[in-house]
Design a protein around this motif. Structure first.
Motif, PDB file in Angstrom:
ATOM      1  N   THR A  99       4.403   0.641   7.818  1.00  0.00           N
ATOM      2  CA  THR A  99       2.932   0.303   7.121  1.00  0.00           C
ATOM      3  C   THR A  99       2.208  -0.360   8.285  1.00  0.00           C
ATOM      4  O   THR A  99       1.053   0.074   8.528  1.00  0.00           O
ATOM      5  CB  THR A  99       3.025  -0.545   5.875  1.00  0.00           C
ATOM      6  OG1 THR A  99       3.583   0.202   4.833  1.00  0.00           O
ATOM      7  CG2 THR A  99       1.610  -1.003   5.477  1.00  0.00           C
ATOM      8  N   THR A 115      -7.234  -0.762   4.358  1.00  0.00           N
ATOM      9  CA  THR A 115      -6.948   0.042   3.332  1.00  0.00           C
ATOM     10  C   THR A 115      -5.306   0.132   3.270  1.00  0.00           C
ATOM     11  O   THR A 115      -4.787   0.047   2.181  1.00  0.00           O
ATOM     12  CB  THR A 115      -7.617   1.106   3.315  1.00  0.00           C
ATOM     13  OG1 THR A 115      -9.097   1.161   2.974  1.00  0.00           O
ATOM     14  CG2 THR A 115      -7.297   2.150   2.175  1.00  0.00           C
ATOM     15  N   VAL A 116      -4.869   0.629   4.302  1.00  0.00           N
ATOM     16  CA  VAL A 116      -3.362   0.667   4.405  1.00  0.00           C
ATOM     17  C   VAL A 116      -2.850  -0.787   4.351  1.00  0.00           C
ATOM     18  O   VAL A 116      -1.832  -0.699   3.319  1.00  0.00           O
ATOM     19  CB  VAL A 116      -2.959   1.035   5.962  1.00  0.00           C
ATOM     20  CG1 VAL A 116      -1.403   1.086   6.030  1.00  0.00           C
ATOM     21  CG2 VAL A 116      -3.148   2.749   5.930  1.00  0.00           C
ATOM     22  N   TYR A 176      -4.472   2.408  13.391  1.00  0.00           N
ATOM     23  CA  TYR A 176      -5.745   2.713  12.923  1.00  0.00           C
ATOM     24  C   TYR A 176      -6.677   1.681  13.669  1.00  0.00           C
ATOM     25  O   TYR A 176      -7.802   1.896  14.158  1.00  0.00           O
ATOM     26  CB  TYR A 176      -5.816   2.612  11.615  1.00  0.00           C
ATOM     27  CG  TYR A 176      -5.720   3.946  10.632  1.00  0.00           C
ATOM     28  CD1 TYR A 176      -6.414   4.900  10.934  1.00  0.00           C
ATOM     29  CD2 TYR A 176      -4.756   3.757   9.800  1.00  0.00           C
ATOM     30  CE1 TYR A 176      -6.217   5.994  10.159  1.00  0.00           C
ATOM     31  CE2 TYR A 176      -4.340   4.652   8.655  1.00  0.00           C
ATOM     32  CZ  TYR A 176      -5.280   5.942   9.227  1.00  0.00           C
ATOM     33  OH  TYR A 176      -4.808   7.034   8.299  1.00  0.00           O
ATOM     34  N   SER A 213      -9.695   1.695   7.569  1.00  0.00           N
ATOM     35  CA  SER A 213      -8.522   2.342   7.423  1.00  0.00           C
ATOM     36  C   SER A 213      -7.218   1.239   7.690  1.00  0.00           C
ATOM     37  O   SER A 213      -6.514   1.401   6.648  1.00  0.00           O
ATOM     38  CB  SER A 213      -8.420   3.785   8.217  1.00  0.00           C
ATOM     39  OG  SER A 213      -9.216   4.763   7.822  1.00  0.00           O
ATOM     40  N   GLU A 266       1.278   1.924  11.254  1.00  0.00           N
ATOM     41  CA  GLU A 266       0.256   2.821  10.730  1.00  0.00           C
ATOM     42  C   GLU A 266      -1.161   2.084  10.752  1.00  0.00           C
ATOM     43  O   GLU A 266      -2.134   2.578  11.558  1.00  0.00           O
ATOM     44  CB  GLU A 266       0.418   3.377   9.435  1.00  0.00           C
ATOM     45  CG  GLU A 266      -0.599   4.259   8.887  1.00  0.00           C
ATOM     46  CD  GLU A 266      -0.438   4.827   7.507  1.00  0.00           C
ATOM     47  OE1 GLU A 266      -1.571   5.555   7.144  1.00  0.00           O
ATOM     48  OE2 GLU A 266       0.554   4.507   6.935  1.00  0.00           O
ATOM     49  N   ALA A 267      -1.025   0.666  10.175  1.00  0.00           N
ATOM     50  CA  ALA A 267      -2.455  -0.060  10.375  1.00  0.00           C
ATOM     51  C   ALA A 267      -2.769  -0.383  11.738  1.00  0.00           C
ATOM     52  O   ALA A 267      -3.970  -0.251  12.299  1.00  0.00           O
ATOM     53  CB  ALA A 267      -2.276  -1.187   9.485  1.00  0.00           C
ATOM     54  N   SER A 304      -2.995  -1.619   0.456  1.00  0.00           N
ATOM     55  CA  SER A 304      -2.137  -0.730  -0.525  1.00  0.00           C
ATOM     56  C   SER A 304      -0.745  -1.255  -0.688  1.00  0.00           C
ATOM     57  O   SER A 304      -0.054  -1.081  -1.680  1.00  0.00           O
ATOM     58  CB  SER A 304      -2.196   0.654   0.098  1.00  0.00           C
ATOM     59  OG  SER A 304      -1.408   1.565  -0.618  1.00  0.00           O
ATOM     60  N   ALA A 305      -0.232  -1.697   0.620  1.00  0.00           N
ATOM     61  CA  ALA A 305       1.053  -2.044   0.816  1.00  0.00           C
ATOM     62  C   ALA A 305       1.474  -3.328  -0.167  1.00  0.00           C
ATOM     63  O   ALA A 305       2.291  -3.716  -0.728  1.00  0.00           O
ATOM     64  CB  ALA A 305       1.362  -2.193   2.182  1.00  0.00           C
ATOM     65  N   TYR A 325       2.035  -8.730   5.908  1.00  0.00           N
ATOM     66  CA  TYR A 325       0.938  -8.033   5.281  1.00  0.00           C
ATOM     67  C   TYR A 325      -0.266  -9.036   5.405  1.00  0.00           C
ATOM     68  O   TYR A 325      -1.415  -8.630   5.772  1.00  0.00           O
ATOM     69  CB  TYR A 325       1.353  -7.593   4.072  1.00  0.00           C
ATOM     70  CG  TYR A 325       2.278  -6.331   3.777  1.00  0.00           C
ATOM     71  CD1 TYR A 325       2.352  -5.527   5.040  1.00  0.00           C
ATOM     72  CD2 TYR A 325       3.186  -6.225   2.736  1.00  0.00           C
ATOM     73  CE1 TYR A 325       3.332  -4.450   4.782  1.00  0.00           C
ATOM     74  CE2 TYR A 325       4.012  -5.293   2.695  1.00  0.00           C
ATOM     75  CZ  TYR A 325       4.254  -4.552   3.680  1.00  0.00           C
ATOM     76  OH  TYR A 325       5.034  -3.327   3.817  1.00  0.00           O
TER      77      TYR A 325
END
Length: 194
Positions: free
Chosen positions: A141, A159-160, A148, A156, A144-145, A163-164, A174
């Motif tokens: 996660t 958002t990632v 972006y 994005s 991925e963030a 969501s996590a 996080y």
């Protein structure tokens, strides 16, 4: 006549002594025929176990325990086969975990718990794989963030992370990433409105 008395005496003694000699401490009040049937059940189950099918062997033993619930021999074999099944399940879960597939490892453990009952070894393995899975998810996660964010797509990235956080809770990593990317997003939006 003496010979006949001696013969009757031996027969009577055999009637009382022989069952005691045949008693293998199996529990219950089983006669010779019962003990023979118990041994047949064990032999049949062992043939399955010898082929590596401990689940079928255990089913055969459990079937026998319905008729002979006090049989220590059957109980001992059931424990032996459960231990072997546990070893196999833990080894299978470990294979998945070694390959990085922690969800499959957890699924194997859950299945074993559901089918054979819970025990400390299953709980310990499940907890270990769950922690590894959550660490893997967190890393993926955050990666991925970060990917972006590296492209300037802070919306994005936010958002990632959001969501996590909704799925796994507000882990400090996080929260830190969310605050960083959200700050960058706000700065980006201010620049765009100017």
């Amino acid at each position: 006549f003496v010979f006949l008395l001696l013969l009757v005496g031996l027969a009577v003694a055999g009637w009382f002594v022989l069952p005691g000699l045949l008693n293998d401490g199996d529990g219950g009040d089983y006669n010779y025929q019962d003990r023979s049937e118990i041994q047949d059940i064990i032999d049949s189950a062992q043939k399955r176990a010898d082929k590596g099918n401990y689940e079928e062997a255990l089913l055969k033993i459990e079937e026998g325990l319905k008729n002979y619930p006090a049989s220590n021999s059957l109980k001992d074999k059931a424990d032996e086969y459960r231990d072997q099944i546990k070893k196999e399940m833990l080894a299978k879960a470990e294979e998945y975990a070694t390959a990085g597939n922690y969800l499959s490892a957890m699924t194997v453990i859950e299945s074993a718990q559901k089918t054979y009952g819970n025990n400390h070894d299953y709980e310990e393995a499940y907890d270990m794989y769950q922690k590894a899975h959550l660490a893997q998810v967190k890393k993926n996660t955050l990666d991925e963030a970060a990917a972006y964010a590296a492209k300037g797509d802070y919306a994005s990235a936010v958002t990632v992370i959001k969501s996590a956080m909704q799925t796994y809770g507000e882990d400090p990593d996080y929260v830190a990433a969310y605050n960083t990317y959200n700050k960058e997003l706000q700065t980006q939006e201010k620049k765009e409105t100017l």
